[in-house]
Scaffold this motif. Sequence first.
Motif, mmCIF file in Angstrom:
data_model
loop_
_atom_site.group_PDB
_atom_site.id
_atom_site.type_symbol
_atom_site.label_atom_id
_atom_site.label_comp_id
_atom_site.label_asym_id
_atom_site.label_seq_id
_atom_site.Cartn_x
_atom_site.Cartn_y
_atom_site.Cartn_z
ATOM 1 N N GLU A 1 50.552 38.881 40.332
ATOM 2 C CA GLU A 1 49.465 39.289 41.228
ATOM 3 C C GLU A 1 48.266 39.842 40.460
ATOM 4 O O GLU A 1 47.125 39.716 40.910
ATOM 5 N N TRP B 1 46.279 36.805 39.461
ATOM 6 C CA TRP B 1 45.624 36.283 40.667
ATOM 7 C C TRP B 1 44.418 37.133 41.028
ATOM 8 O O TRP B 1 43.347 36.612 41.375
ATOM 9 N N ALA B 2 44.573 38.462 40.961
ATOM 10 C CA ALA B 2 43.465 39.352 41.304
ATOM 11 C C ALA B 2 42.287 39.148 40.350
ATOM 12 O O ALA B 2 41.129 39.145 40.784
ATOM 13 N N PHE C 1 40.530 36.062 41.450
ATOM 14 C CA PHE C 1 39.779 36.232 42.691
ATOM 15 C C PHE C 1 38.598 37.181 42.530
ATOM 16 O O PHE C 1 37.681 37.153 43.359
ATOM 17 N N ALA D 1 39.683 41.149 46.386
ATOM 18 C CA ALA D 1 40.402 40.508 45.288
ATOM 19 C C ALA D 1 41.846 40.985 45.238
ATOM 20 O O ALA D 1 42.766 40.193 44.973
ATOM 21 N N GLY D 2 42.065 42.279 45.482
ATOM 22 C CA GLY D 2 43.433 42.801 45.490
ATOM 23 C C GLY D 2 44.272 42.235 46.622
ATOM 24 O O GLY D 2 45.436 41.892 46.425
ATOM 25 N N GLY E 1 45.111 38.684 45.739
ATOM 26 C CA GLY E 1 46.082 38.627 44.658
ATOM 27 C C GLY E 1 47.488 38.918 45.137
ATOM 28 O O GLY E 1 48.440 38.195 44.801
ATOM 29 N N ALA F 1 50.467 35.804 45.480
ATOM 30 C CA ALA F 1 51.658 35.975 44.648
ATOM 31 C C ALA F 1 52.894 36.282 45.489
ATOM 32 O O ALA F 1 53.967 35.707 45.266
ATOM 33 N N LEU G 1 46.695 46.972 40.757
ATOM 34 C CA LEU G 1 45.486 46.167 40.893
ATOM 35 C C LEU G 1 44.231 47.030 40.872
ATOM 36 O O LEU G 1 43.130 46.521 40.648
#
Length: 284
Positions: free
Chosen positions: A144, A147-148, A151, A161-162, A165, A169, A234
Motif C-alpha cells: 500500500e 500504491w500511495a 497515486f 492518495a492514502g 493506496g 492493495a 502512509l
Amino acid sequence: MSATAAPPPRPPLPAGRFTILAATGAAIISSFHYTGFNPALLFYPESLGAIASFGMGFLPPDLSTGFLATTLKPALETIQLATAGMALALILGVPLALMAAGTFHLGGALFEGEPPAGGLRGTLRAAPYWISRLLLNAMRSIPELIWALLFVRLAGLGPAAGILGIGVAYAGILGKVFAEIMEGTDISPAATLVAAGSTRPRAILYGVLPGAFRTLLSYALYRWECAMRAAAILGFVGAGGLGQQIEISMRMFEHHRTATLILELFLLVALADAISAHLRRKFA
C-alpha cells in the motif's frame, strides 16, 4: 492379571512430508545465514544501552492540553483514511472474490447435470476466474505504501492518495482471502437450490454467502484494524493523519510528542478491536 497391551507403533512419517519439513527447515536456516541476522547482537551491553537511552528519550509523553487538542484532527483523519480505504477495498474486492472462487466457475457440484464445457465454451466459463486471479495478484503484490506513492502523482499529497493506496492493495488481499473462504464453505445448499431450478448467482447468494458471512465479516474487521496501522504509515508519504504528525515530530527530534502520538495510535487500534469484537458478537 493380564499384561497391559502395548500401544500401537507410531506410523512412519511419509517421505513426501519429511522432505517438505526438511526443505522448510533448510530454507529458514539458510535465510538467517544469508541475511547475516544474529539475534545475539540485541543482547550485547552496547546494544541494550543504546536501546535504553533511545527509549528514555520518549519519556514522559507530552500530555499537555494544548498539544492533545492539536492531535484530535489527525486522529480523526486516520480513522477516516482507514474506513474509506476499507470501503473502497470491499467495493473492488468482493466482486473479484466472487469471480476468483473456483467452485463457482471451474466446475463441481454447482454444474452437475450440465453437459461438459469444452472448447470455447469452457474457456469463456473459466475466463472470469483466471482474469480475477491475475488482477488480485497484481493488486496485492504491490504494498500500500508503493500504491500511495504512485497515486500521489495522480491525486497529489493528501488523504486521497492514502485512501486509494489502502483500497487497491487491500482489495487484492480481501479478494484472495474471501475467494478461498467461499471455496471452503459447504456448497451443498447452493447445489440443492440449483437442482431445484434456481439460477447459479441466486444459489450462491442464498446458499453460500450466509454460511460464509461470519468468517468474511471477521476477516474484514481484522483488515480494518490493519488499515488503521497502514493509514499511520502512509502519513509518512504525505497522506495526513497521525502518521504525518509522527514523521514531523521525529524529524524535529520532539520525542515526547512522538510518544504521545504513538500512544494515540495504540488507542485507535484498541478502539477498532473493541468495535470489531462487538460487531462479531452482534452478527454471530
